[in-house]
Design a protein around this motif. Structure first.
Motif, PDB file in Angstrom:
ATOM      1  N   THR A 127       0.938  -1.100   0.110  1.00  8.63           N
ATOM      2  CA  THR A 127       0.012   0.072   0.056  1.00  8.63           C
ATOM      3  C   THR A 127       1.050   1.273  -0.171  1.00  8.63           C
ATOM      4  O   THR A 127       2.041   1.250   0.245  1.00  8.63           O
ATOM      5  N   ALA A 128       0.320   2.416  -0.231  1.00 12.40           N
ATOM      6  CA  ALA A 128       1.041   3.460  -0.220  1.00 12.40           C
ATOM      7  C   ALA A 128       1.602   3.750   1.360  1.00 12.40           C
ATOM      8  O   ALA A 128       2.782   4.403   1.322  1.00 12.40           O
ATOM      9  N   CYS A 131       4.836   2.313   1.683  1.00 13.96           N
ATOM     10  CA  CYS A 131       6.073   3.076   0.842  1.00 13.96           C
ATOM     11  C   CYS A 131       6.594   4.054   2.137  1.00 13.96           C
ATOM     12  O   CYS A 131       7.792   4.137   2.026  1.00 13.96           O
ATOM     13  N   ASP A 170       6.801   9.392  -2.671  1.00  8.22           N
ATOM     14  CA  ASP A 170       5.755   9.347  -4.003  1.00  8.22           C
ATOM     15  C   ASP A 170       5.377   7.963  -4.213  1.00  8.22           C
ATOM     16  O   ASP A 170       6.502   7.426  -4.986  1.00  8.22           O
ATOM     17  N   PRO A 171       4.229   7.680  -3.785  1.00  8.84           N
ATOM     18  CA  PRO A 171       3.955   5.847  -3.947  1.00  8.84           C
ATOM     19  C   PRO A 171       3.004   5.865  -5.198  1.00  8.84           C
ATOM     20  O   PRO A 171       2.438   4.841  -5.390  1.00  8.84           O
ATOM     21  N   THR A 172       2.952   7.029  -6.088  1.00 11.72           N
ATOM     22  CA  THR A 172       2.193   6.862  -7.251  1.00 11.72           C
ATOM     23  C   THR A 172       2.910   6.146  -8.393  1.00 11.72           C
ATOM     24  O   THR A 172       4.005   5.823  -8.260  1.00 11.72           O
ATOM     25  N   THR A 173       1.977   6.016  -9.335  1.00  9.27           N
ATOM     26  CA  THR A 173       2.655   5.158 -10.639  1.00  9.27           C
ATOM     27  C   THR A 173       3.165   6.008 -11.796  1.00  9.27           C
ATOM     28  O   THR A 173       3.398   5.672 -12.802  1.00  9.27           O
ATOM     29  N   ARG A 174       3.368   7.385 -11.473  1.00  8.26           N
ATOM     30  CA  ARG A 174       3.749   8.402 -12.511  1.00  8.26           C
ATOM     31  C   ARG A 174       5.255   8.896 -11.983  1.00  8.26           C
ATOM     32  O   ARG A 174       5.420   8.867 -10.756  1.00  8.26           O
ATOM     33  N   THR A 176       8.014  11.294 -10.497  1.00  8.14           N
ATOM     34  CA  THR A 176       8.039  12.268  -9.606  1.00  8.14           C
ATOM     35  C   THR A 176       8.360  13.606 -10.513  1.00  8.14           C
ATOM     36  O   THR A 176       9.317  13.410 -11.163  1.00  8.14           O
ATOM     37  N   GLU A 180       7.804  18.978  -7.538  1.00 10.75           N
ATOM     38  CA  GLU A 180       7.786  18.192  -6.153  1.00 10.75           C
ATOM     39  C   GLU A 180       9.257  18.184  -5.745  1.00 10.75           C
ATOM     40  O   GLU A 180       9.280  18.313  -4.466  1.00 10.75           O
ATOM     41  N   SER A 199      10.738   7.524  -4.512  1.00 11.78           N
ATOM     42  CA  SER A 199       9.551   7.481  -5.446  1.00 11.78           C
ATOM     43  C   SER A 199       9.536   6.003  -5.896  1.00 11.78           C
ATOM     44  O   SER A 199      10.421   5.156  -5.954  1.00 11.78           O
TER      45      SER A 199
END
Length: 244
Positions: A127-128, A131, A170-174, A176, A180, A199
């Motif tokens: 999960t985020a 991270c 940054d736990p997103t799939t894009r 960084t 930021e 990231s």
């Protein structure tokens, strides 16, 4: 403009002319990716962050950096990754002279020996929140104390704070973005702290370039929860620790 080289499609065997891309190095010199003549192109069936970048050394300034791996498309629809000339492995350093300091570098000040640490125990990322936990554990492993989560992430993007450090995760799939990285650096500047960025999906090219210029350590995390350094400041942080 760089000379084109022939690239044979592994699917239809058609030979296509391919012009290696040229990028601007941080020193300002144009850097053309050195395509390996006679190399075997590999069809791209699945993209990963690691395989999408190649290490190339600038012939002008000697800087070693990562650049987008060259790709070539064929009329049959196949897309291949074109191999580049591998970076030569540097020779091992000369052993220190008998009786001399092991950490002294010729013509320069003595370097501090690397910090000795136990093996890092990663936190599996599902999960985020995992991270952030993994990044906090890694900062403690590096020697930073009192690492704590920020109760509510603000627009500044700071997720972790500790004695002498602020960090963003940054736990997103894009990838960084530049903004930021800059916001994190400004937060660290205001707190007289070290800024560290983690990231899951890596960094945009301009974000990496700015982090290098600001000497801000960047780490990429995999799903095992083990951060990997992606620039020189991150390597130095691992080698030297907090400096305390």
């Amino acid at each position: 403009m760089a000379d084109s080289v022939p690239v044979r499609c592994p699917t239809c065997r058609r030979e296509n002319a391919f012009t290696p891309p040229t990028f601007p190095c941080a020193c300002g010199a144009p850097l053309t990716l050195p395509v390996l003549r006679g190399g075997i192109p590999v069809e791209i069936l699945h993209r990963t962050w690691q395989s999408s970048w190649v290490e190339v050394r600038c012939e002008t300034c000697g800087r070693l950096d990562e650049w987008p791996a060259p790709e070539s498309g064929c009329a049959c629809g196949t897309v291949v990754r074109v191999p580049v000339v591998p970076v030569p492995t540097p020779p091992p350093p000369d052993p220190p002279a008998p009786g001399g300091p092991a950490s002294a570098s010729p013509g320069g000040p003595p370097r501090r020996p690397p910090v000795l640490r136990p093996a890092f125990r990663p936190v599996t990322i599902r999960t985020a929140g995992d991270c952030v936990t993994a990044a906090a554990q890694y900062l403690k492993w590096l020697g930073f104390t009192d690492i704590a989560r920020v109760p509510e992430r603000t627009a500044s993007g700071v997720d972790l704070r500790g004695s002498g450090v602020v960090a963003q995760v940054d736990p997103t799939t894009r990838a960084t973005k530049l903004r930021e990285v800059e916001c994190l650096w400004l937060n660290a500047l205001n707190d007289s702290a070290v800024a560290v960025c983690f990231s899951l999906a890596g960094y945009s090219r301009d974000a990496r370039a700015r982090a290098d210029a600001l000497h801000l350590p960047l780490f990429v995390m995999d799903l095992t929860g083990t951060p990997q350094p992606v620039n020189d400041p991150a390597d130095e942080l691992i080698r030297d620790g907090t400096g305390q």
